[in-house]
Write a protein that holds these residues in place. Structure first.
Motif, PDB file in Angstrom:
ATOM      1  N   ILE A  33       0.815  -1.208   0.000  1.00 20.82           N
ATOM      2  CA  ILE A  33       0.000   0.000   0.000  1.00 20.82           C
ATOM      3  C   ILE A  33       0.852   1.263   0.000  1.00 20.82           C
ATOM      4  O   ILE A  33       0.485   2.277  -0.616  1.00 20.82           O
ATOM      5  CB  ILE A  33      -0.961  -0.005   1.203  1.00 20.82           C
ATOM      6  CG1 ILE A  33      -1.888  -1.233   1.148  1.00 20.82           C
ATOM      7  CG2 ILE A  33      -1.796   1.275   1.231  1.00 20.82           C
ATOM      8  CD1 ILE A  33      -2.718  -1.323  -0.121  1.00 20.82           C
ATOM      9  N   SER A  34       1.990   1.238   0.670  1.00 24.69           N
ATOM     10  CA  SER A  34       2.818   2.445   0.780  1.00 24.69           C
ATOM     11  C   SER A  34       3.427   2.869  -0.551  1.00 24.69           C
ATOM     12  O   SER A  34       3.936   3.986  -0.679  1.00 24.69           O
ATOM     13  CB  SER A  34       3.933   2.233   1.808  1.00 24.69           C
ATOM     14  OG  SER A  34       4.810   1.190   1.405  1.00 24.69           O
ATOM     15  N   LYS A  35       3.370   2.009  -1.560  1.00 28.35           N
ATOM     16  CA  LYS A  35       3.909   2.348  -2.880  1.00 28.35           C
ATOM     17  C   LYS A  35       2.885   3.037  -3.783  1.00 28.35           C
ATOM     18  O   LYS A  35       3.213   3.459  -4.893  1.00 28.35           O
ATOM     19  CB  LYS A  35       4.422   1.081  -3.565  1.00 28.35           C
ATOM     20  CG  LYS A  35       5.581   0.403  -2.847  1.00 28.35           C
ATOM     21  CD  LYS A  35       5.946  -0.913  -3.499  1.00 28.35           C
ATOM     22  CE  LYS A  35       7.058  -1.615  -2.731  1.00 28.35           C
ATOM     23  NZ  LYS A  35       7.375  -2.950  -3.327  1.00 28.35           N
ATOM     24  N   LEU A  36       1.644   3.141  -3.319  1.00 31.55           N
ATOM     25  CA  LEU A  36       0.569   3.694  -4.140  1.00 31.55           C
ATOM     26  C   LEU A  36       0.474   5.207  -3.992  1.00 31.55           C
ATOM     27  O   LEU A  36       0.848   5.765  -2.953  1.00 31.55           O
ATOM     28  CB  LEU A  36      -0.759   3.047  -3.746  1.00 31.55           C
ATOM     29  CG  LEU A  36      -0.838   1.525  -3.873  1.00 31.55           C
ATOM     30  CD1 LEU A  36      -2.201   1.036  -3.375  1.00 31.55           C
ATOM     31  CD2 LEU A  36      -0.589   1.077  -5.292  1.00 31.55           C
ATOM     32  N   PRO A  37      -0.076   5.896  -5.003  1.00 31.68           N
ATOM     33  CA  PRO A  37      -0.256   7.354  -4.925  1.00 31.68           C
ATOM     34  C   PRO A  37      -1.517   7.703  -4.137  1.00 31.68           C
ATOM     35  O   PRO A  37      -2.564   8.042  -4.704  1.00 31.68           O
ATOM     36  CB  PRO A  37      -0.385   7.754  -6.396  1.00 31.68           C
ATOM     37  CG  PRO A  37      -1.010   6.557  -7.056  1.00 31.68           C
ATOM     38  CD  PRO A  37      -0.450   5.352  -6.335  1.00 31.68           C
ATOM     39  N   ARG A  58       3.191   4.497   9.118  1.00 33.52           N
ATOM     40  CA  ARG A  58       4.586   4.754   9.478  1.00 33.52           C
ATOM     41  C   ARG A  58       5.458   4.887   8.234  1.00 33.52           C
ATOM     42  O   ARG A  58       6.283   5.795   8.133  1.00 33.52           O
ATOM     43  CB  ARG A  58       5.101   3.630  10.384  1.00 33.52           C
ATOM     44  CG  ARG A  58       6.498   3.864  10.923  1.00 33.52           C
ATOM     45  CD  ARG A  58       6.834   2.882  12.025  1.00 33.52           C
ATOM     46  NE  ARG A  58       6.714   1.496  11.575  1.00 33.52           N
ATOM     47  CZ  ARG A  58       5.805   0.649  12.026  1.00 33.52           C
ATOM     48  NH1 ARG A  58       4.915   1.033  12.923  1.00 33.52           N
ATOM     49  NH2 ARG A  58       5.767  -0.597  11.581  1.00 33.52           N
ATOM     50  N   LYS A  59       5.260   3.999   7.271  1.00 28.75           N
ATOM     51  CA  LYS A  59       6.040   4.068   6.037  1.00 28.75           C
ATOM     52  C   LYS A  59       5.752   5.347   5.251  1.00 28.75           C
ATOM     53  O   LYS A  59       6.649   5.916   4.606  1.00 28.75           O
ATOM     54  CB  LYS A  59       5.759   2.842   5.161  1.00 28.75           C
ATOM     55  CG  LYS A  59       6.467   1.569   5.594  1.00 28.75           C
ATOM     56  CD  LYS A  59       6.207   0.441   4.611  1.00 28.75           C
ATOM     57  CE  LYS A  59       7.118  -0.756   4.867  1.00 28.75           C
ATOM     58  NZ  LYS A  59       6.870  -1.402   6.169  1.00 28.75           N
ATOM     59  N   LEU A  60       4.504   5.783   5.279  1.00 28.00           N
ATOM     60  CA  LEU A  60       4.110   6.975   4.526  1.00 28.00           C
ATOM     61  C   LEU A  60       4.360   8.260   5.300  1.00 28.00           C
ATOM     62  O   LEU A  60       4.283   9.358   4.722  1.00 28.00           O
ATOM     63  CB  LEU A  60       2.627   6.887   4.150  1.00 28.00           C
ATOM     64  CG  LEU A  60       2.269   5.828   3.107  1.00 28.00           C
ATOM     65  CD1 LEU A  60       0.748   5.719   2.980  1.00 28.00           C
ATOM     66  CD2 LEU A  60       2.884   6.173   1.758  1.00 28.00           C
ATOM     67  N   ASP A 154      -8.459  11.065  -7.158  1.00 28.79           N
ATOM     68  CA  ASP A 154      -7.999  10.651  -5.834  1.00 28.79           C
ATOM     69  C   ASP A 154      -8.014   9.136  -5.678  1.00 28.79           C
ATOM     70  O   ASP A 154      -8.883   8.440  -6.226  1.00 28.79           O
ATOM     71  CB  ASP A 154      -8.886  11.261  -4.743  1.00 28.79           C
ATOM     72  CG  ASP A 154      -8.703  12.761  -4.610  1.00 28.79           C
ATOM     73  OD1 ASP A 154      -7.787  13.314  -5.252  1.00 28.79           O
ATOM     74  OD2 ASP A 154      -9.489  13.376  -3.858  1.00 28.79           O
ATOM     75  N   THR A 155      -7.051   8.649  -4.923  1.00 26.80           N
ATOM     76  CA  THR A 155      -7.036   7.269  -4.442  1.00 26.80           C
ATOM     77  C   THR A 155      -7.117   7.331  -2.930  1.00 26.80           C
ATOM     78  O   THR A 155      -6.242   7.922  -2.281  1.00 26.80           O
ATOM     79  CB  THR A 155      -5.755   6.533  -4.866  1.00 26.80           C
ATOM     80  OG1 THR A 155      -5.733   6.383  -6.285  1.00 26.80           O
ATOM     81  CG2 THR A 155      -5.689   5.150  -4.223  1.00 26.80           C
ATOM     82  N   ILE A 156      -8.182   6.783  -2.363  1.00 21.48           N
ATOM     83  CA  ILE A 156      -8.328   6.813  -0.909  1.00 21.48           C
ATOM     84  C   ILE A 156      -8.361   5.391  -0.367  1.00 21.48           C
ATOM     85  O   ILE A 156      -8.867   4.471  -1.012  1.00 21.48           O
ATOM     86  CB  ILE A 156      -9.570   7.606  -0.470  1.00 21.48           C
ATOM     87  CG1 ILE A 156     -10.867   6.930  -0.913  1.00 21.48           C
ATOM     88  CG2 ILE A 156      -9.518   9.027  -1.019  1.00 21.48           C
ATOM     89  CD1 ILE A 156     -12.115   7.614  -0.350  1.00 21.48           C
ATOM     90  N   VAL A 157      -7.801   5.237   0.823  1.00 20.29           N
ATOM     91  CA  VAL A 157      -7.696   3.930   1.466  1.00 20.29           C
ATOM     92  C   VAL A 157      -8.538   3.933   2.733  1.00 20.29           C
ATOM     93  O   VAL A 157      -8.479   4.870   3.529  1.00 20.29           O
ATOM     94  CB  VAL A 157      -6.229   3.607   1.809  1.00 20.29           C
ATOM     95  CG1 VAL A 157      -6.138   2.282   2.570  1.00 20.29           C
ATOM     96  CG2 VAL A 157      -5.390   3.544   0.534  1.00 20.29           C
TER      97      VAL A 157
END
Length: 235
Positions: A33-37, A58-60, A154-157
């Motif tokens: 997930i952290s690789k996504l825009p 944390r990664k983001l 937008d891309t929302i999680v």
């Protein structure tokens, strides 16, 4: 616009957190997930969802907005007598398949058993919360579709739960929540992706691209958890 719905990792319900396996699943998920825009991250207020989101956040280097309506679908029903309250989707197929209203997108909550709890009211609350969120990102509900006002890329999680994910899909796709609950298993940390199709000017409909994908576990050799699923047992 793209919605990414993520179920929490394998749960330890006794402490509303994750099992040791669940923490591993969440870490593997974060690599994906952290690789996504990502434009924004939203999360259920329950511990198992927040714990699942931690590694990704944390990664983001960011935080999630907590949305109360993203908690697991909370509308207990009564069986009567000395029976305890139940979630409104844990039925045996010999019962629910005979209830014609369960197959109707507009009547599934009109079943007598459903009426013993606030099922319809809770569903409508979730639908309203979801529509408010989508409006924030440029999409306004209009009947059974959405208007791109103005729309967005937008891309929302959303870090949430199995039951509430099915309710969200029910509202977006116009499918009975009972059919979603009983017909689809969404594994811990699985990824479900819904994206708008906008073929006509100003008209948008959410179309499912992936349901319950666990590729991030497969590539790490991590077995998929059956939490919430009841497979055939060896005799």
């Amino acid at each position: 616009m793209k919605l990414i719905l993520i179920r929490h990792g394998e749960p330890n319900y006794s402490i509303d957190s994750l099992t040791e396996k669940g923490w591993r699943e969440a870490d593997f998920l974060s690599e994906r997930i952290s690789k996504l825009p990502i434009s924004a991250i939203y999360c259920s207020p329950l511990g198992r969802a927040k714990d699942t989101a931690k590694a990704t956040l944390r990664k983001l280097g960011t935080e999630a907005e907590i949305l109360p309506w993203l908690r697991e679908f909370d509308a207990p029903i009564e069986l009567g007598g000395n029976e305890k309250k139940l979630v409104p989707w844990d039925f045996m197929p010999g019962y629910w398949t005979k209830q014609e209203e369960f197959y109707d997108r507009d009547r599934w909550f009109d079943n007598d058993l459903m009426k013993t709890g606030p099922v319809k009211e809770e569903y409508e609350k979730v639908a309203a919360g979801l529509d408010e969120l989508l409006l924030k990102h440029g999409y306004q509900r209009d009947g059974r579709l959405y208007r791109a006002i103005p729309g967005s890329d937008d891309t929302i999680v959303l870090f949430c739960h199995l039951g509430i994910t099915c309710v969200i899909l029910s509202h977006l796709l116009g499918i009975s929540a009972q059919l979603m609950w009983h017909g689809f298993f969404i594994a811990p940390t699985s990824v479900t992706i819904i994206e708008t199709e906008e073929r006509m000017n100003n008209e948008a409909f959410f179309r499912c691209r992936e349901v319950g994908d666990t590729a991030h576990l497969y590539v790490k050799g991590e077995p998929v958890s059956n939490a919430g699923f009841f497979p055939r047992q060896p005799k």
